[in-house]
Scaffold this active site. Structure first.
Site, PDB file in Angstrom:
ATOM      1  N   SER A  24      82.464  48.275  34.379  1.00 28.44           N
ATOM      2  CA  SER A  24      82.878  46.893  34.177  1.00 28.44           C
ATOM      3  C   SER A  24      81.844  45.954  34.797  1.00 28.44           C
ATOM      4  O   SER A  24      80.714  46.373  35.061  1.00 28.44           O
ATOM      5  CB  SER A  24      84.271  46.677  34.777  1.00 28.44           C
ATOM      6  OG  SER A  24      84.811  45.452  34.346  1.00 28.44           O
ATOM      7  N   ASN A  25      82.199  44.707  35.014  1.00 27.39           N
ATOM      8  CA  ASN A  25      81.265  43.746  35.608  1.00 27.39           C
ATOM      9  C   ASN A  25      82.018  42.802  36.530  1.00 27.39           C
ATOM     10  O   ASN A  25      83.234  42.909  36.670  1.00 27.39           O
ATOM     11  CB  ASN A  25      80.517  42.991  34.498  1.00 27.39           C
ATOM     12  CG  ASN A  25      81.486  42.236  33.610  1.00 27.39           C
ATOM     13  OD1 ASN A  25      82.149  41.305  34.052  1.00 27.39           O
ATOM     14  ND2 ASN A  25      81.607  42.685  32.363  1.00 27.39           N
TER      15      ASN A  25
END
Ligand code: C5P
Length: 205
Positions: free
Chosen positions: A13-14
């Site tokens: 993810s980020n």
């Protein structure tokens, strides 16, 4: 953000917090719009007056967005969509065995680009470009490539423009506008300016 599974317990993810998306939804509601938010697993709570569709992966977000787009006047792409997903996520949890592991990553579809291809002349599309370097040039490129009516370019990195911040160092661009310098402003002020620009563009369509 979106989440791209590696196995049943892990994902890629980020650092997107969802603050920008929330601020945009609030401002649109304040101005009387009917709002649908297609959201990844963001930390920020979303306004209950909006219709909220939760998704997890970029593919789910793509599907949810493309299937609904024709019903809307304005699309704003503020999501931090993962550029890649794991080619073959495992059904069982990977076990640690001390070996080096390789993940094969394959590109996700670009939602905003597809929206640019299918949009009608009366629909307005707005995108974001979060960049650490060459902010203005990269944003100008994205504005063109994704056939956006407006792009919000924001500088990532630095003390005041970190992920999760209430402030943003940003500038706006349209296909006709001259390049300006980024300005450090609260996200709430930015959303106000974004919707003023959207209103102007609507007036000309
Ligand atoms: O990732 P990139 O910097 O190109 O993102 C620019 C714009 O495109 C943003 O508005 C983002 O939400 C959108 N985007 C998208 N689908 C992707 C990647 C980015 O809609 N797969």
């Amino acid at each position: 953000p979106t989440q791209e599974p590696i196995d049943p317990v892990r994902y890629i993810s980020n650092r997107s917090s969802g603050k920008m998306g929330r601020a945009l939804a609030m401002e649109a509601l304040r101005r009387g719009a009917e709002v649908t938010v297609i959201s990844g697993p963001a930390r920020e709570p979303l306004p209950f007056q909006a219709e909220v569709i939760f998704v997890r992966t970029a593919l789910e977000m793509y599907e949810a967005t493309i299937s609904r787009f024709s019903q809307y006047d304005v699309f704003i792409g503020a999501a931090a969509v993962a550029d890649y997903r794991v080619a073959d996520p495992a059904d069982e949890k990977h076990k640690r065995n001390g070996d080096i592991h390789h993940l094969e990553l394959i590109p996700n579809p670009d939602i905003a680009k597809k929206i640019g291809e299918i949009k009608r002349p009366d629909q307005i599309t707005v995108g974001f470009a979060a960049e650490t370097h060459h902010l203005i040039n990269y944003a100008r490129e994205k504005l063109k490539k994704k056939k956006l009516d407006l792009i919000v370019a924001n500088q990532v990195g630095g003390e005041n423009c970190a992920f999760g911040s209430d402030y943003v160092s940003a500038l706006m661009m349209t296909p006709q506008s001259k390049d300006e310098q980024p300005e450090l402003i609260p996200k709430s002020e930015l959303t106000h300016r974004v919707f003023n620009r959207i209103s102007e563009i609507m007036g000309k369509k």
